[in-house]
Each structure stands twice: as C-alpha cells, then as structure tokens.
Scaffold this active site. Sequence first.
Site, PDB file in Angstrom:
ATOM      1  N   LYS A 158      86.753 -32.533  27.540  1.00 32.68           N
ATOM      2  CA  LYS A 158      86.174 -31.701  26.478  1.00 32.68           C
ATOM      3  C   LYS A 158      87.311 -31.183  25.611  1.00 32.68           C
ATOM      4  O   LYS A 158      87.858 -30.126  25.847  1.00 32.68           O
ATOM      5  CB  LYS A 158      85.369 -30.575  27.109  1.00 32.68           C
ATOM      6  CG  LYS A 158      84.370 -29.913  26.184  1.00 32.68           C
ATOM      7  CD  LYS A 158      83.440 -29.000  26.980  1.00 32.68           C
ATOM      8  CE  LYS A 158      82.616 -28.154  26.058  1.00 32.68           C
ATOM      9  NZ  LYS A 158      81.613 -28.937  25.300  1.00 32.68           N
TER      10      LYS A 158
HETATM   11  C1  LIG Z   1      79.619 -33.580  23.230  1.00 24.61           C
HETATM   12  C2  LIG Z   1      78.882 -32.778  24.281  1.00 24.61           C
HETATM   13  N1  LIG Z   1      78.041 -33.456  25.128  1.00 24.61           N
HETATM   14  C3  LIG Z   1      77.365 -32.792  26.100  1.00 24.61           C
HETATM   15  C4  LIG Z   1      77.473 -31.417  26.251  1.00 24.61           C
HETATM   16  C5  LIG Z   1      76.690 -30.760  27.385  1.00 24.61           C
HETATM   17  O1  LIG Z   1      77.599 -30.469  28.442  1.00 24.61           O
HETATM   18  P1  LIG Z   1      77.295 -29.269  29.443  1.00 24.61           P
HETATM   19  O2  LIG Z   1      77.462 -27.996  28.661  1.00 24.61           O
HETATM   20  O3  LIG Z   1      78.358 -29.416  30.511  1.00 24.61           O
HETATM   21  O4  LIG Z   1      75.906 -29.444  29.952  1.00 24.61           O
HETATM   22  C6  LIG Z   1      78.325 -30.663  25.393  1.00 24.61           C
HETATM   23  C7  LIG Z   1      78.450 -29.169  25.596  1.00 24.61           C
HETATM   24  N2  LIG Z   1      78.632 -28.483  24.339  1.00 24.61           N
HETATM   25  C8  LIG Z   1      79.190 -27.155  24.489  1.00 24.61           C
HETATM   26  C9  LIG Z   1      79.805 -26.674  23.195  1.00 24.61           C
HETATM   27  C10 LIG Z   1      78.781 -26.436  22.104  1.00 24.61           C
HETATM   28  C11 LIG Z   1      79.462 -25.898  20.867  1.00 24.61           C
HETATM   29  O5  LIG Z   1      78.737 -25.670  19.915  1.00 24.61           O
HETATM   30  O6  LIG Z   1      80.697 -25.727  20.890  1.00 24.61           O
HETATM   31  C12 LIG Z   1      78.142 -26.169  25.047  1.00 24.61           C
HETATM   32  O7  LIG Z   1      76.962 -26.547  25.200  1.00 24.61           O
HETATM   33  O8  LIG Z   1      78.559 -25.033  25.361  1.00 24.61           O
HETATM   34  C13 LIG Z   1      79.046 -31.358  24.408  1.00 24.61           C
HETATM   35  O9  LIG Z   1      79.888 -30.711  23.562  1.00 24.61           O
END
Ligand SMILES: Cc1[nH+]cc(COP(=O)(O)O)c(CN[C@@H](CCC(=O)O)C(=O)O)c1O
Length: 309
Positions: A158
């Site tokens: 990330k």
């Molecule tokens: C590209 C991406 N894909 C999937 C997810 C879902 O992952 P998880 O949170 O582990 O279930 C997130 C989280 N995106 C984070 C950041 C959002 C933002 O606006 O910045 C979040 O959901 O906190 C992503 O950024």
Amino acid sequence: DEMDVSTIWMSGEYTDWEDATVHVLTHGLHYGTGVFEGVRAYDTDRGPAIFRWEEHLERLYNSTKPYDMEIPYTREELTEATLEVIRRNDLDGGYIRPIAFYGYDSLGVSPKDNPTEVAIAAWPWGTYLGEDALENGVDVMVSSWRKHASSQIPTNAKTTGLYVNSMLAGEEARRNGYVEAIVLNKEGNVAEGPGENIFMVRDGKLYTPGLSQSILDGITRDTVITLARERGYEVDDSATISRGELNTADELFFTGSAAEVTPIRKVDNVVIGEGTRGPVTEELQTAFFDLVERRTDDHEEWFTYVDEQ
Ligand SMILES: Cc1[nH+]cc(COP(=O)(O)O)c(CN[C@@H](CCC(=O)O)C(=O)O)c1O
C-alpha cells in the site's frame, strides 16, 4: 473545528494537528515514496475497538519491503502510539491513518540516507462513498485508466505513489457523474476500485479477483470471504472476472476499510441485478456491521479494545 484539537503521533512525539508538518523537500512528497494504512475503529459497548489492527500493522511493515524502507519503531511502539492517539483525541470510533515515508535530507530519486518518518493520525470518518451508499448502492463507471501491473509497481504494497492511478480513475468517474470507478488491469480484466476491492455474486456464488489480478490484498476482502464461507457460500477468491461479466452479474459490491461493504447498483448505466442492494450483499453487509459493531461475539481475535489495553 474539532479537528484542531487533534493529536497526531509523529516520529515519537505526540504533536498538535497544526504542528504536524514536514519540509517541502521531503522525499515522499516528490516521489510518492510512502507506505500507509487505512484502519477503522468502531464504537462498541466496551469502548472503541480497532478492527484487525494486527493485520493492518503487518501489511504496513510488509509494504516497506520493496522500498528498502526501515520503520524505526517496533510493532508494540506503533500500537501504543495508535491507542494513545485514539485516547487523546477522545474518539469513540473513527479512521486511523498510519504512514511511513522517506523524509527530508537530500533530493534525487534514490532515497539514499533520507530518514524514514512515521506518523499516526485518527479522525471521525463517516460513510466513504456517501451517506446513502451503504443502503442504496453507487453508480460506477469502468475507468479508461488501467491499473498498473504488479510487475510495474507492487500492488500488494500500500504505497502512496500508487494512488495517482486511483485518483485518475476515480476523478474520471466523478467528472462523468458517477460516484466511483472500477479499474481494469492491463489484461483488461477486473482488478478493483481506486480504494476498494470488488466482489461479484452470480447464481449464489461469490467471486473476487485474486492477487494475480494486480490488486491490494484487502483486509475487508478477507473478512467478507470469511463471513461468506461461514454462511455456506462458495467463494472463488482468485477469480478472473472479465469486463463483460460485470454487466451480467446478479450483484456487485465494493469492500474496504473506508468503503466497508458498499453495493454497486449500475456500471456505465447498465443496471446490475435489480439496480438496488442485492440480497447476498445485504446479508454480508449486515453480518459485517453486526461483527464490527460487536453485536456478535464472533472473531474476538480481530478486535483491539482501546480501553482494555
Ligand atoms: C487500492 C485499494 N484496494 C483495496 C482496498 C481495501 O483494502 P482494505 O482496507 O484492507 O480492506 C484499499 C483500501 N483503501 C484505503 C484508503 C482509502 C483512501 O481513500 O485513502 C481504505 O479503505 O482505508 C485500496 O486503497
């Protein structure tokens, strides 16, 4: 506003919101060389509970690996700092944003001996994709921007720099009157949303793209896979979903720490199912919120109760 009194933990110190600043020549600002997490804490009758903190912390450290970045704090130190930020900001629940990034020393693509800075902030955050999104679903479009391949930038880390792709896709959708985008990978198959994973329901079975599709290994994705299987659903968690399958899906929904479980009701104005939150989506969304708001005792191992540490 209430944010002004927020305390941010920054490189070992609890700092006032307005003092939590960096130098304009910070490496991470110029080159996207940061790793971060998005975590929710939920208000429960045992006080604020951070959801799957261990997994998020593990992913934060794992995200540093491709960048030779060293977080100069232990897991215990970051955990205590996070708990204390929640306590000092008197938060019942909310959104936690840890970030580690190459700081200020000298510029140039190589971070050389730039320090790694770490900060942890937390604030109240409502529904990610709009107030009625959880109930009524969102209208999305398939972005003209493809997700970069994991062989180009590791999508299972990330990394802040990745989010220029997310911004391009999401802003294209919003400029065109949609709430969010669906992003295809370079093979043209479905990857995920700009900030979410995606699930498809077809004939009572769930499908979600696997890591080979250049996606983030989402923790909410993992949670929903577990909840679905516990309820007897078959889940293909390494699916290859073609763009065309989006139109004929019975149901679609996003998952994410911020997005939680958000139904998708239209894709490029093609109605999905009945054009509302689907029954399987509703069942899993209810199970998710019953779980995180602790209306069930299931999965206690996923909760870090702030007041009990
Ligand atoms: C590209 C991406 N894909 C999937 C997810 C879902 O992952 P998880 O949170 O582990 O279930 C997130 C989280 N995106 C984070 C950041 C959002 C933002 O606006 O910045 C979040 O959901 O906190 C992503 O950024």
